[in-house]
Design a protein around this motif. Sequence first.
Motif, short mmCIF file in Angstrom:
data_model
loop_
_atom_site.label_atom_id
_atom_site.label_comp_id
_atom_site.label_asym_id
_atom_site.label_seq_id
_atom_site.Cartn_x
_atom_site.Cartn_y
_atom_site.Cartn_z
N MET A 1 30.31 46.78 37.14
CA MET A 1 31.68 46.51 37.52
C MET A 1 31.75 46.42 39.05
SD MET A 1 34.98 48.76 36.59
CE MET A 1 36.17 49.03 37.84
N SER A 2 32.30 45.34 39.55
CA SER A 2 32.45 45.17 40.99
C SER A 2 33.67 45.93 41.49
CB SER A 2 32.63 43.69 41.33
OG SER A 2 31.44 43.00 41.08
N LEU A 3 33.53 46.51 42.64
CA LEU A 3 34.63 47.21 43.27
C LEU A 3 35.16 46.36 44.41
CD1 LEU A 3 33.14 50.80 43.43
CD2 LEU A 3 34.73 49.90 41.75
N LYS A 4 36.48 46.29 44.51
CA LYS A 4 37.08 45.56 45.62
C LYS A 4 36.81 46.30 46.91
CE LYS A 4 40.84 43.38 43.11
NZ LYS A 4 42.30 43.21 43.02
N ASN A 5 36.63 45.52 47.99
CA ASN A 5 36.43 46.10 49.30
C ASN A 5 37.26 45.28 50.29
OD1 ASN A 5 35.54 47.02 51.78
ND2 ASN A 5 33.46 47.37 51.04
N PRO A 6 38.58 45.54 50.35
CA PRO A 6 39.45 44.77 51.22
C PRO A 6 39.03 44.81 52.70
CG PRO A 6 40.75 46.16 49.75
CD PRO A 6 39.32 46.55 49.58
N ALA A 7 38.50 45.93 53.15
CA ALA A 7 38.09 46.03 54.55
C ALA A 7 36.93 45.07 54.84
CB ALA A 7 37.70 47.46 54.90
N ALA A 8 35.99 44.97 53.91
CA ALA A 8 34.87 44.05 54.10
C ALA A 8 35.35 42.61 54.10
CB ALA A 8 33.82 44.27 53.02
N LEU A 9 36.27 42.28 53.20
CA LEU A 9 36.80 40.92 53.15
C LEU A 9 37.57 40.61 54.43
CD1 LEU A 9 37.17 38.26 51.67
CD2 LEU A 9 39.16 39.25 50.52
#
Length: 192
Positions: A1-9
Amino acid sequence: MSLKNPAALEFLLSRRSRPAKTLVAPAPTRDQLVPLLTAAARSPDHGKLEPWRFIVIENGAMARLAELTETCGQSLGKTPEDIAKARSQFDLGHLAVAVVEVQKPSEKIPAIEQTYSAGAVCLALLNAALAAGWGANWLSGWQSHDPAFCKAAFGLAGNERLAGLIHIATEGAIPPERPRPDIDALTDWVSE
């Protein structure tokens, strides 16, 4: 399951290379550089070939590479302006990582995919350096594509070539934003 990483985006959406000529001391120490190299080595490597390697160019080697650039440029008949521009990355450099593409025999992985992998490593190293708070720039230049320079500078073998020089040091000036590509003009959507 992929986890969102808004800071990386957000980082990727706003990242900006720093011109090498604006980088100042200090550069990363060896201990500070190892995590950046480790992050870059997590790039897609197309069949686990690892078709690349690193050569860390520390400050003490910069003068030798500047002089070698001058000598090679003269032997190739480059203009004084072309030579000065090419050697400036070494004259002004504090630390750079040469990402070396290493072509490896493979029945499954074409040579071009090994080249793409080396390019991915260059971008991953650039982004890792920027994410760690360093200024960084990916450079090449005519000397990077000259086999005589690459052999004399880095001892490259016949199956190796320079994918890029990633200069890493302290950001000396914030560069102005530049125009970005028009995604709508560059994107086709295929639904059937």
